[in-house]
Design a protein around this motif. Structure first.
Motif, PDB file in Angstrom:
ATOM      1  N   PRO A   8       0.953  -1.010  -0.031  1.00 51.66           N
ATOM      2  CA  PRO A   8      -0.090  -0.074  -0.095  1.00 51.66           C
ATOM      3  C   PRO A   8       0.944   1.231   0.079  1.00 51.66           C
ATOM      4  N   ASP A   9       1.914   1.356   0.493  1.00 52.39           N
ATOM      5  CA  ASP A   9       2.924   2.428   0.664  1.00 52.39           C
ATOM      6  C   ASP A   9       3.728   2.686  -0.343  1.00 52.39           C
ATOM      7  N   THR A  10       3.960   1.687  -1.516  1.00 50.65           N
ATOM      8  CA  THR A  10       4.758   1.884  -2.488  1.00 50.65           C
ATOM      9  C   THR A  10       4.035   2.681  -3.447  1.00 50.65           C
ATOM     10  N   PRO A  11       4.678   3.857  -3.860  1.00 48.33           N
ATOM     11  CA  PRO A  11       3.658   4.698  -4.864  1.00 48.33           C
ATOM     12  C   PRO A  11       3.999   4.355  -6.212  1.00 48.33           C
ATOM     13  N   SER A  12       3.223   4.864  -7.173  1.00 47.91           N
ATOM     14  CA  SER A  12       3.276   4.620  -8.433  1.00 47.91           C
ATOM     15  C   SER A  12       4.406   5.148  -9.081  1.00 47.91           C
ATOM     16  N   VAL A  13       4.895   4.986 -10.346  1.00 43.62           N
ATOM     17  CA  VAL A  13       6.038   5.671 -10.773  1.00 43.62           C
ATOM     18  C   VAL A  13       5.601   7.126 -10.937  1.00 43.62           C
ATOM     19  N   LYS A  14       4.572   7.449 -11.428  1.00 42.33           N
ATOM     20  CA  LYS A  14       4.051   8.974 -11.440  1.00 42.33           C
ATOM     21  C   LYS A  14       3.859   9.636 -10.139  1.00 42.33           C
ATOM     22  N   GLU A  15       3.625   8.924  -9.049  1.00 43.16           N
ATOM     23  CA  GLU A  15       3.706   9.395  -7.733  1.00 43.16           C
ATOM     24  C   GLU A  15       5.222   9.733  -7.280  1.00 43.16           C
ATOM     25  N   LEU A  16       5.965   8.743  -7.680  1.00 41.91           N
ATOM     26  CA  LEU A  16       7.479   8.902  -7.324  1.00 41.91           C
ATOM     27  C   LEU A  16       8.071  10.274  -8.087  1.00 41.91           C
ATOM     28  N   VAL A  17       7.620  10.542  -9.314  1.00 43.44           N
ATOM     29  CA  VAL A  17       8.020  11.592 -10.038  1.00 43.44           C
ATOM     30  C   VAL A  17       7.701  12.619  -9.386  1.00 43.44           C
ATOM     31  N   LYS A  18       6.518  12.847  -8.793  1.00 42.59           N
ATOM     32  CA  LYS A  18       5.798  14.014  -8.071  1.00 42.59           C
ATOM     33  C   LYS A  18       6.816  14.400  -6.932  1.00 42.59           C
ATOM     34  N   ILE A  19       7.281  13.153  -6.101  1.00 47.33           N
ATOM     35  CA  ILE A  19       8.017  13.443  -5.094  1.00 47.33           C
ATOM     36  C   ILE A  19       9.473  14.014  -5.395  1.00 47.33           C
ATOM     37  N   LEU A  20       9.886  13.431  -6.605  1.00 46.41           N
ATOM     38  CA  LEU A  20      11.194  13.830  -6.812  1.00 46.41           C
ATOM     39  C   LEU A  20      11.094  15.390  -7.589  1.00 46.41           C
ATOM     40  N   TYR A  21      10.068  15.799  -8.055  1.00 47.75           N
ATOM     41  CA  TYR A  21      10.043  17.195  -8.208  1.00 47.75           C
ATOM     42  C   TYR A  21       9.699  17.956  -7.089  1.00 47.75           C
ATOM     43  N   GLY A  22       9.289  17.464  -6.125  1.00 43.88           N
ATOM     44  CA  GLY A  22       9.217  18.346  -4.828  1.00 43.88           C
ATOM     45  C   GLY A  22      10.177  18.828  -4.020  1.00 43.88           C
ATOM     46  N   GLY A  23      10.191  19.852  -3.163  1.00 40.06           N
ATOM     47  CA  GLY A  23      11.329  20.246  -2.281  1.00 40.06           C
ATOM     48  C   GLY A  23      12.216  21.040  -3.037  1.00 40.06           C
ATOM     49  N   LYS A  24      13.291  21.367  -2.289  1.00 36.56           N
ATOM     50  CA  LYS A  24      14.349  22.384  -3.217  1.00 36.56           C
ATOM     51  C   LYS A  24      15.256  21.618  -3.834  1.00 36.56           C
ATOM     52  N   ARG A  25      15.760  22.087  -4.783  1.00 36.73           N
ATOM     53  CA  ARG A  25      16.525  21.688  -5.939  1.00 36.73           C
ATOM     54  C   ARG A  25      18.005  22.266  -5.424  1.00 36.73           C
ATOM     55  N   CYS A  26      18.567  21.282  -4.489  1.00 39.40           N
ATOM     56  CA  CYS A  26      20.083  21.655  -4.166  1.00 39.40           C
ATOM     57  C   CYS A  26      20.847  20.666  -4.430  1.00 39.40           C
ATOM     58  N   GLY A  27      22.336  20.982  -4.500  1.00 40.51           N
ATOM     59  CA  GLY A  27      23.431  20.160  -4.854  1.00 40.51           C
ATOM     60  C   GLY A  27      24.418  20.739  -5.474  1.00 40.51           C
ATOM     61  N   ALA A 147      14.086   6.571   1.399  1.00 38.05           N
ATOM     62  CA  ALA A 147      15.156   6.537   0.923  1.00 38.05           C
ATOM     63  C   ALA A 147      15.422   7.976  -0.094  1.00 38.05           C
ATOM     64  N   ILE A 148      14.397   7.950  -1.085  1.00 37.61           N
ATOM     65  CA  ILE A 148      14.261   9.263  -1.553  1.00 37.61           C
ATOM     66  C   ILE A 148      14.526  10.664  -0.734  1.00 37.61           C
ATOM     67  N   LEU A 149      13.421  10.593   0.071  1.00 38.51           N
ATOM     68  CA  LEU A 149      13.650  11.950   1.112  1.00 38.51           C
ATOM     69  C   LEU A 149      14.859  11.810   1.692  1.00 38.51           C
ATOM     70  N   LYS A 150      15.696  10.796   2.252  1.00 36.61           N
ATOM     71  CA  LYS A 150      16.789  11.202   3.008  1.00 36.61           C
ATOM     72  C   LYS A 150      17.934  11.690   1.936  1.00 36.61           C
ATOM     73  N   VAL A 151      18.032  11.189   0.657  1.00 35.51           N
ATOM     74  CA  VAL A 151      18.974  11.688  -0.020  1.00 35.51           C
ATOM     75  C   VAL A 151      18.767  13.167  -0.580  1.00 35.51           C
ATOM     76  N   LYS A 152      17.312  13.288  -0.903  1.00 34.62           N
ATOM     77  CA  LYS A 152      17.100  14.829  -1.120  1.00 34.62           C
ATOM     78  C   LYS A 152      16.977  15.686  -0.043  1.00 34.62           C
ATOM     79  N   GLU A 153      17.328  15.377   1.354  1.00 33.91           N
ATOM     80  CA  GLU A 153      17.706  16.238   2.255  1.00 33.91           C
ATOM     81  C   GLU A 153      19.114  17.074   1.909  1.00 33.91           C
ATOM     82  N   HIS A 154      19.927  16.339   1.061  1.00 33.60           N
ATOM     83  CA  HIS A 154      21.198  16.745   0.898  1.00 33.60           C
ATOM     84  C   HIS A 154      21.545  17.104  -0.601  1.00 33.60           C
ATOM     85  N   ARG A 155      20.873  16.492  -1.717  1.00 33.23           N
ATOM     86  CA  ARG A 155      21.108  16.474  -3.052  1.00 33.23           C
ATOM     87  C   ARG A 155      19.827  16.274  -3.638  1.00 33.23           C
TER      88      ARG A 155
END
Length: 178
Positions: A8-27, A147-155
Motif C-alpha cells: 500500500p505504501d509503494t507509490p506508482s512511478v507517477k507518484e514517485l516523479v511528483k516526490i522527486l520534483y518536490g522540495g528544494k533543488r539543491c546540490g 530513501a528518496i527523501l533522505k537523499v533529497k535532504e542533501h542533493r
C-alpha cells in the motif's frame, strides 16, 4: 512493474516523479547524502585532487567507460578502490542487475575503518542516485520513499522512469520478504 500486489505504501512511478520534483533543488558537484557516502557528478569525480582531499577511499562509477569519464582502476592511484559499472542513463537500461554488486561494494567500503565512498555518474542525479537508493533500501531497510527523501535532504536527484520502475520493484520485493 506496476501491479496490483504492490504494498500500500509503494507509490506508482507517477507518484514517485511528483516526490522527486518536490522540495528544494539543491546540490553541488558533490554532496554527502549518508554518513561517509557521497554522490557526485563527473566534474568532481574527474578531479583526483578533490577526491583525495575529501578522503575518498572507494569510488563507484556508474558511467564507467562512457564519454568524459576518466575514472578507472588506475586513475585514482593505489589508495582508492575502484568499481565501474558501464551503465547507460536510459529508461530501457537494466541497472537492477548491478544492484547486488554495487550494494556490496558500498557496504564493504563503509565497513572499512575511515571508509568514504564516492558514487558518481555524469550528472550525479540518475544512475548514481539509483545505486545509492538501492543501497539504502537493501542495507538500511529504508522504504523507497524514505530513501528518496533522505537523499533529497542533501542533493537533488532524479532517476529516470526506467530506474524508478526497477527501484519500485525492489521496494515491493523487499516488502514481501519481511
Amino acid at each position: 512493474m506496476e501491479n496490483s500486489r504492490a504494498r500500500p505504501d509503494t507509490p506508482s512511478v507517477k507518484e514517485l516523479v511528483k516526490i522527486l520534483y518536490g522540495g528544494k533543488r539543491c546540490g553541488s558537484h558533490v554532496n554527502e547524502v549518508w554518513p561517509n557516502l557521497f554522490l557526485s557528478d563527473l566534474t568532481f569525480a574527474n578531479d583526483r585532487y578533490s577526491v583525495w582531499k575529501l578522503g575518498i577511499t572507494h569510488v563507484l562509477n556508474a558511467a564507467h567507460g562512457r564519454a568524459h569519464s576518466e575514472g578507472g582502476p588506475d586513475f585514482y592511484g593505489p589508495s582508492v578502490v575502484y568499481y565501474g559499472i558501464p551503465a547507460d542513463d536510459s529508461p530501457t537500461f537494466n541497472l537492477s542487475k548491478y544492484f547486488s554488486a554495487s550494494d556490496k561494494f558500498i557496504h564493504n567500503a563503509l565497513e572499512v575503518e575511515e571508509g568514504r565512498v564516492l558514487v558518481h555518474c555524469a550528472v550525479g542525479v540518475s544512475r548514481s542516485a539509483t545505486l545509492v537508493l538501492s543501497f539504502l533500501m537493501q542495507h538500511h531497510r529504508l522504504p523507497l520513499v524514505d530513501a528518496i527523501l533522505k537523499v533529497k535532504e542533501h542533493r537533488w536527484i532524479f532517476p529516470n522512469t526506467g530506474f524508478l520502475k526497477q527501484l519500485r520493484a525492489l521496494d515491493i520485493k523487499l516488502h514481501t520478504q519481511t
